[in-house]
Design an enzyme around this catalytic site. Structure first.
Site, PDB file in Angstrom:
ATOM      1  N   GLN A  73       0.810  -1.213   0.000  1.00  0.00           N
ATOM      2  CA  GLN A  73       0.000   0.000   0.000  1.00  0.00           C
ATOM      3  C   GLN A  73       0.849   1.272   0.000  1.00  0.00           C
ATOM      4  O   GLN A  73       2.042   1.253   0.307  1.00  0.00           O
ATOM      5  CB  GLN A  73      -0.927   0.004   1.214  1.00  0.00           C
ATOM      6  CG  GLN A  73      -2.015  -1.050   1.159  1.00  0.00           C
ATOM      7  CD  GLN A  73      -3.006  -0.904   2.295  1.00  0.00           C
ATOM      8  OE1 GLN A  73      -2.957  -1.621   3.268  1.00  0.00           O
ATOM      9  NE2 GLN A  73      -3.920   0.040   2.167  1.00  0.00           N
ATOM     10  N   HIS A  74       0.186   2.370  -0.371  1.00  0.00           N
ATOM     11  CA  HIS A  74       0.652   3.740  -0.139  1.00  0.00           C
ATOM     12  C   HIS A  74       1.741   4.249  -1.076  1.00  0.00           C
ATOM     13  O   HIS A  74       1.902   5.458  -1.227  1.00  0.00           O
ATOM     14  CB  HIS A  74       1.158   3.941   1.294  1.00  0.00           C
ATOM     15  CG  HIS A  74       0.278   3.444   2.370  1.00  0.00           C
ATOM     16  ND1 HIS A  74      -1.069   3.723   2.422  1.00  0.00           N
ATOM     17  CD2 HIS A  74       0.542   2.660   3.440  1.00  0.00           C
ATOM     18  CE1 HIS A  74      -1.595   3.139   3.484  1.00  0.00           C
ATOM     19  NE2 HIS A  74      -0.654   2.476   4.109  1.00  0.00           N
ATOM     20  N   ASP A 245      -2.511  -4.823   0.100  1.00  0.00           N
ATOM     21  CA  ASP A 245      -2.084  -6.134   0.598  1.00  0.00           C
ATOM     22  C   ASP A 245      -2.856  -6.578   1.834  1.00  0.00           C
ATOM     23  O   ASP A 245      -3.203  -7.763   1.966  1.00  0.00           O
ATOM     24  CB  ASP A 245      -0.580  -6.177   0.847  1.00  0.00           C
ATOM     25  CG  ASP A 245      -0.064  -5.025   1.700  1.00  0.00           C
ATOM     26  OD1 ASP A 245      -0.869  -4.201   2.187  1.00  0.00           O
ATOM     27  OD2 ASP A 245       1.163  -4.942   1.877  1.00  0.00           O
TER      28      ASP A 245
END
Length: 480
Positions: A73-74, A245
């Site tokens: 992520q991110h 995830d």
């Protein structure tokens, strides 16, 4: 009956895993993996190369009817008008944007006339920390204005890989379709400029990060429904929307309300499934979305399995030897307490902190106690996350422990002593990739809910709670 196959991809921080499963039953047919380079900034081309290598190791994808990607992520993938990557992607564990997170909170507070952190939590369910995409965009705007001026699209790691898989990313020098970029609600909810309740990007918050007028000038990926297709591969397979995830792992496990999933990988993650959004102005609990249309309140630590790696390096032992040492020490490690913020920390939000070993005496500085202190520190940081969820009213009925760290006999034995609850450990598996495969099957087969796949056999570990462990940790964790 002809077997229908689907593929699930886990493009994580450390590696890419591909699983091929039967769409109807979930039975594993074959799998493959490949490494990603180390670092907190990585060129996305490495993810594409690793995906191709992992897919080849899994026997290829020509017979697969649907595929989906679960990804770290991110991370920020910045693309120019030609679809070329402008700079290496800043990953979730890159903390250089901690100052940008503070600036965003202050700016939103000034704009709304409310406390900035509370305003973020109330309006979109998350409070910016250095991990989130918005902070990385703001950092690039402030520190690399020449790169920011080139940005035509911003994607997350799983968005970019999905885009490549459907062929819209093309080859270098070929035409690339930025409008084909797509994401899902779970991963978008970790950007800090997406409202997972309304299902829309927030213009104001994106422009606080990227600058005035950026919302109309920069392409953001379309946000797809949980089973909606992002397109087709060049060989005709459907491509699911993918997921972050953690949402992928929850889907792979079949997590339901009351389940708390504790994942011990590069990061330590505590997630729950909830039908309602949470609001935590401290930012300790992020109000993410799930991959199925619900919410996924989540606590994440930067330091997890690497805590054990540090202890192994100090003691010069392997994983099995460290576990044996830890299990030979008493609860509380004779007063030795590790605060494991080796690379700063996300929860609690201390990006500049370092690790500290407290309570050392001539008697307790033994290999056994050092090993035990490392395992207890890992579990205490996760237990703090469980407490944070409870304080927001999240139902806690069952603890499910997954990830590489869950395979340690010491982690399994000590966890019930820390949490005061039995701990369920499913059979070792690639749950992010499995969740992506289950989503691919959902996209292929249709229906209101994902197909029901049985979860491999699990063991339940029980033990008497040992309050001394968390009491000692609570006394020193803030002394940084």
């Amino acid at each position: 009956m002809t077997q229908r196959l689907v593929a699930g991809v886990d493009s994580s921080t450390q590696s890419c895993k591909v699983v091929i499963r039967d769409a109807e039953t979930g039975a594993l047919v074959r799998s493959g993996s490949a490494k990603h380079p180390d670092g907190t900034e990585v060129h996305p081309s490495h993810w594409w190369a690793a995906f191709q290598e992992a897919a080849a190791a899994a026997g290829g994808l020509d017979d697969v009817e649907a595929i989906a990607v679960g990804g770290q992520q991110h991370g920020m993938v910045a693309l120019d008008h030609n679809g070329e990557v402008i700079r290496d992607a800043l990953l979730w564990n890159d903390t250089r944007s901690a100052g940008a997170a503070r600036d965003l909170i202050a700016d939103y507070g000034a704009l709304t006339g409310r406390d900035g952190a509370l305003a973020y939590a109330q309006d979109i369910g998350v409070v910016p920390v250095a991990s989130f995409t918005a902070t990385k965009v703001r950092w690039m705007r402030d520190h690399e204005p020449e790169n920011m001026a080139k940005v035509a699209a911003i994607a997350l790691p799983h968005d970019w890989l999905t885009w490549q898989i459907i062929g819209a990313g093309g080859e270098p020098g070929a035409a690339r379709d930025l409008s084909a970029l797509a994401t899902d609600r779970s991963d978008a909810s970790g950007t800090a400029y997406f409202n997972s309740t309304s299902g829309e990007y927030d213009r104001t918050l994106f422009e606080l990060a990227a600058g005035e007028g950026a919302f109309d000038a920069i392409t953001l990926p379309r946000v797809l429904a949980p089973q909606e297709s992002a397109g087709r591969t060049p060989w005709g397979a459907l491509v699911g929307p993918g997921a972050g995830d953690n949402a992928g792992a929850a889907l792979g496990l079949g997590a339901a309300a009351g389940d708390i999933v504790l994942s011990v990988g590069t990061s330590g993650v505590v997630t729950a499934v909830s039908s309602t959004q949470v609001c935590d102005a401290t930012g300790n609990v992020a109000g993410f979305a799930s991959a199925t249309g619900d919410f996924l309140p989540l606590v994440c630590t930067i330091n997890a399995s690497r805590i054990i790696d540090v202890a192994r390096r100090i003691l010069g032992v392997d994983y099995d030897e460290l576990a044996q040492l830890a299990l030979a020490a008493p609860p509380g490690a004779g007063g030795l307490v590790l605060v494991p913020f080796f690379e700063g920390e996300r929860t609690p939000n201390r990006p500049d902190a370092t690790g500290t070993l407290h309570g050392m005496t001539l008697e307790n500085t033994t290999p056994q106690n050092i090993a035990r202190a490392a395992v207890e520190a890992l579990l205490c940081s996760l237990a703090d996350g469980v407490d944070a969820l409870r304080e927001l009213g999240v139902d806690v009925r069952r603890l499910v422990l997954i990830g590489g760290g869950a395979q340690s006999p010491a982690t399994r034995a000590i966890a019930p002593q820390v949490f005061g609850l039995p701990v369920t450990v499913p059979a070792s598996g690639e749950y992010v990739a499995d969740g992506a495969a289950r989503q691919a099957a959902w996209t292929l087969l249709g229906g209101d809910t994902p197909p029901q796949w049985p979860l491999a056999g699990a063991e339940v570990f029980e033990g008497e709670e040992q309050p001394i462990i968390r009491e000692q940790y609570a006394r020193v964790r803030d002394l940084v």
